[in-house]
Design a protein around this motif. Sequence first.
Motif, PDB file in Angstrom:
ATOM      1  N   LEU A   1       0.814  -1.211   0.000  1.00 57.95           N
ATOM      2  CA  LEU A   1       0.000   0.000   0.000  1.00 57.95           C
ATOM      3  C   LEU A   1       0.849   1.263   0.000  1.00 57.95           C
ATOM      4  O   LEU A   1       0.325   2.372  -0.079  1.00 57.95           O
ATOM      5  N   GLY A   2       2.171   1.095   0.130  1.00 58.73           N
ATOM      6  CA  GLY A   2       3.072   2.223  -0.053  1.00 58.73           C
ATOM      7  C   GLY A   2       3.515   2.961   1.192  1.00 58.73           C
ATOM      8  O   GLY A   2       4.097   4.042   1.086  1.00 58.73           O
ATOM      9  N   PHE A   3       3.296   2.380   2.395  1.00 65.74           N
ATOM     10  CA  PHE A   3       3.758   3.091   3.581  1.00 65.74           C
ATOM     11  C   PHE A   3       4.400   2.149   4.615  1.00 65.74           C
ATOM     12  O   PHE A   3       4.252   2.316   5.820  1.00 65.74           O
ATOM     13  N   TYR A   4       5.172   1.193   4.112  1.00 72.86           N
ATOM     14  CA  TYR A   4       5.925   0.315   5.013  1.00 72.86           C
ATOM     15  C   TYR A   4       6.946   1.153   5.778  1.00 72.86           C
ATOM     16  O   TYR A   4       7.556   2.072   5.224  1.00 72.86           O
ATOM     17  N   PRO A   5       7.139   0.874   7.069  1.00 71.58           N
ATOM     18  CA  PRO A   5       8.072   1.685   7.863  1.00 71.58           C
ATOM     19  C   PRO A   5       9.485   1.708   7.276  1.00 71.58           C
ATOM     20  O   PRO A   5       9.979   0.688   6.792  1.00 71.58           O
ATOM     21  N   GLU A   6      10.116   2.867   7.345  1.00 69.95           N
ATOM     22  CA  GLU A   6      11.525   2.996   6.985  1.00 69.95           C
ATOM     23  C   GLU A   6      12.338   2.310   8.084  1.00 69.95           C
ATOM     24  O   GLU A   6      12.256   2.692   9.252  1.00 69.95           O
ATOM     25  N   VAL A   7      13.103   1.281   7.716  1.00 69.73           N
ATOM     26  CA  VAL A   7      13.724   0.442   8.745  1.00 69.73           C
ATOM     27  C   VAL A   7      15.096   0.936   9.202  1.00 69.73           C
ATOM     28  O   VAL A   7      15.617   0.450  10.211  1.00 69.73           O
ATOM     29  N   LYS A   8      15.683   1.872   8.499  1.00 68.40           N
ATOM     30  CA  LYS A   8      16.993   2.349   8.958  1.00 68.40           C
ATOM     31  C   LYS A   8      16.815   3.195  10.217  1.00 68.40           C
ATOM     32  O   LYS A   8      15.735   3.710  10.491  1.00 68.40           O
ATOM     33  N   ASN A   9      17.876   3.302  10.981  1.00 69.48           N
ATOM     34  CA  ASN A   9      17.864   4.053  12.243  1.00 69.48           C
ATOM     35  C   ASN A   9      16.902   3.476  13.268  1.00 69.48           C
ATOM     36  O   ASN A   9      16.342   4.193  14.095  1.00 69.48           O
ATOM     37  N   SER A  10      16.706   2.154  13.222  1.00 72.65           N
ATOM     38  CA  SER A  10      15.741   1.525  14.138  1.00 72.65           C
ATOM     39  C   SER A  10      16.245   1.501  15.582  1.00 72.65           C
ATOM     40  O   SER A  10      15.526   1.069  16.481  1.00 72.65           O
ATOM     41  N   ASP A  11      17.470   1.959  15.800  1.00 72.24           N
ATOM     42  CA  ASP A  11      17.999   2.040  17.154  1.00 72.24           C
ATOM     43  C   ASP A  11      17.588   3.338  17.856  1.00 72.24           C
ATOM     44  O   ASP A  11      17.855   3.523  19.052  1.00 72.24           O
ATOM     45  N   LEU A  12      16.937   4.236  17.132  1.00 73.60           N
ATOM     46  CA  LEU A  12      16.516   5.508  17.721  1.00 73.60           C
ATOM     47  C   LEU A  12      15.337   5.298  18.678  1.00 73.60           C
ATOM     48  O   LEU A  12      14.712   4.247  18.695  1.00 73.60           O
ATOM     49  N   LYS A  13      15.034   6.310  19.484  1.00 69.69           N
ATOM     50  CA  LYS A  13      14.155   6.159  20.653  1.00 69.69           C
ATOM     51  C   LYS A  13      12.663   6.074  20.323  1.00 69.69           C
ATOM     52  O   LYS A  13      11.884   5.547  21.105  1.00 69.69           O
ATOM     53  N   TYR A  14      12.258   6.616  19.173  1.00 67.53           N
ATOM     54  CA  TYR A  14      10.829   6.686  18.853  1.00 67.53           C
ATOM     55  C   TYR A  14      10.579   6.254  17.405  1.00 67.53           C
ATOM     56  O   TYR A  14      11.482   6.262  16.569  1.00 67.53           O
ATOM     57  N   PHE A  15       9.302   5.897  17.143  1.00 67.56           N
ATOM     58  CA  PHE A  15       8.881   5.721  15.753  1.00 67.56           C
ATOM     59  C   PHE A  15       7.744   6.697  15.502  1.00 67.56           C
ATOM     60  O   PHE A  15       6.749   6.719  16.243  1.00 67.56           O
ATOM     61  N   ASN A  16       7.908   7.523  14.461  1.00 72.50           N
ATOM     62  CA  ASN A  16       6.906   8.519  14.115  1.00 72.50           C
ATOM     63  C   ASN A  16       5.941   7.929  13.098  1.00 72.50           C
ATOM     64  O   ASN A  16       6.313   7.653  11.950  1.00 72.50           O
ATOM     65  N   LEU A  17       4.697   7.706  13.517  1.00 73.63           N
ATOM     66  CA  LEU A  17       3.694   7.087  12.647  1.00 73.63           C
ATOM     67  C   LEU A  17       3.355   7.978  11.462  1.00 73.63           C
ATOM     68  O   LEU A  17       3.068   7.482  10.369  1.00 73.63           O
ATOM     69  N   GLN A  18       3.377   9.276  11.666  1.00 75.21           N
ATOM     70  CA  GLN A  18       3.047  10.216  10.598  1.00 75.21           C
ATOM     71  C   GLN A  18       4.074  10.167   9.476  1.00 75.21           C
ATOM     72  O   GLN A  18       3.740  10.122   8.292  1.00 75.21           O
ATOM     73  N   ASP A  19       5.351  10.138   9.841  1.00 75.89           N
ATOM     74  CA  ASP A  19       6.430  10.164   8.850  1.00 75.89           C
ATOM     75  C   ASP A  19       6.919   8.776   8.462  1.00 75.89           C
ATOM     76  O   ASP A  19       7.636   8.625   7.470  1.00 75.89           O
ATOM     77  N   GLY A  20       6.554   7.761   9.249  1.00 72.82           N
ATOM     78  CA  GLY A  20       6.969   6.395   8.951  1.00 72.82           C
ATOM     79  C   GLY A  20       8.447   6.142   9.172  1.00 72.82           C
ATOM     80  O   GLY A  20       9.035   5.285   8.512  1.00 72.82           O
ATOM     81  N   ILE A  21       9.061   6.870  10.129  1.00 67.40           N
ATOM     82  CA  ILE A  21      10.498   6.742  10.358  1.00 67.40           C
ATOM     83  C   ILE A  21      10.806   6.658  11.851  1.00 67.40           C
ATOM     84  O   ILE A  21      10.019   7.089  12.699  1.00 67.40           O
TER      85      ILE A  21
END
Length: 238
Positions: A146-166
């Motif tokens: 559907l075109g909005f799979y999470p960006e998997v790089k930087n997955s060690d960071l503290k949060y995941f932003n649902l709006q930006d997908g990162i």
Amino acid sequence: MISKTKAIVISSVKYGDSDLIVKCFTPNGLRSYLLRRIYSSKNKQISIAYFQALNLLEISGSDKKNGQLNTIKEVNIDVVYHSIHGNIYKQSTAIFMAEVLSSVIWEESDSQSLFDFLHTAFQWFDEHQNTANFHLVFLLKLTQYLGFYPEVKNSDLKYFNLQDGIFTNVYEKESCIEGNILNVFKALIGINFDSLEELKLSSGSRQIILEVLMKYFQIHLTGFRKPKSLEIFKELFH
């Protein structure tokens, strides 16, 4: 023109006293079919049982596009399910997933690859017993098509932003997940259905991450509606 196609049942609605309108997803996109007098006792050719949620069919019928109603000349089961329709948990999951697909599938751009994913996923779901987390992995994998799979790089960071997908270190209250739920979200990313047994989730975590995924869909898909079956589905897995 009569053509033959594989199809996945997305929804079926009674029309009038004896007719049925069925929406199916095929390798060539969505198709809607009108089955006349299927509820009539005189109709012995096609059984209504074929059109249960997510059934995998092979249909011979007309092939009109642009939302026009098609007719079915012949229908057969493509893959026979052995557990989905006889297990209340799996049946409820199937109804829930079909509702999600009914709301999002028009967004897809590559019919064949999405069809292949769904066809394979539902067979796996039918054939396996440990499926309590299947719907979570399914929903996240669906975002790939559907075109909005999470960006998997930087997955060690503290949060995941649902709006930006990162993943990010910048916290935004309305858009970010963190802590244990973030860890569950990370665990879902990239996991295969065959590895579901490795995913140990409490019912509480399962409920919360499902709400997160529903929010993720709402953010990225205009007009996405939470399935009506969601509350019943959540109660079964409480």
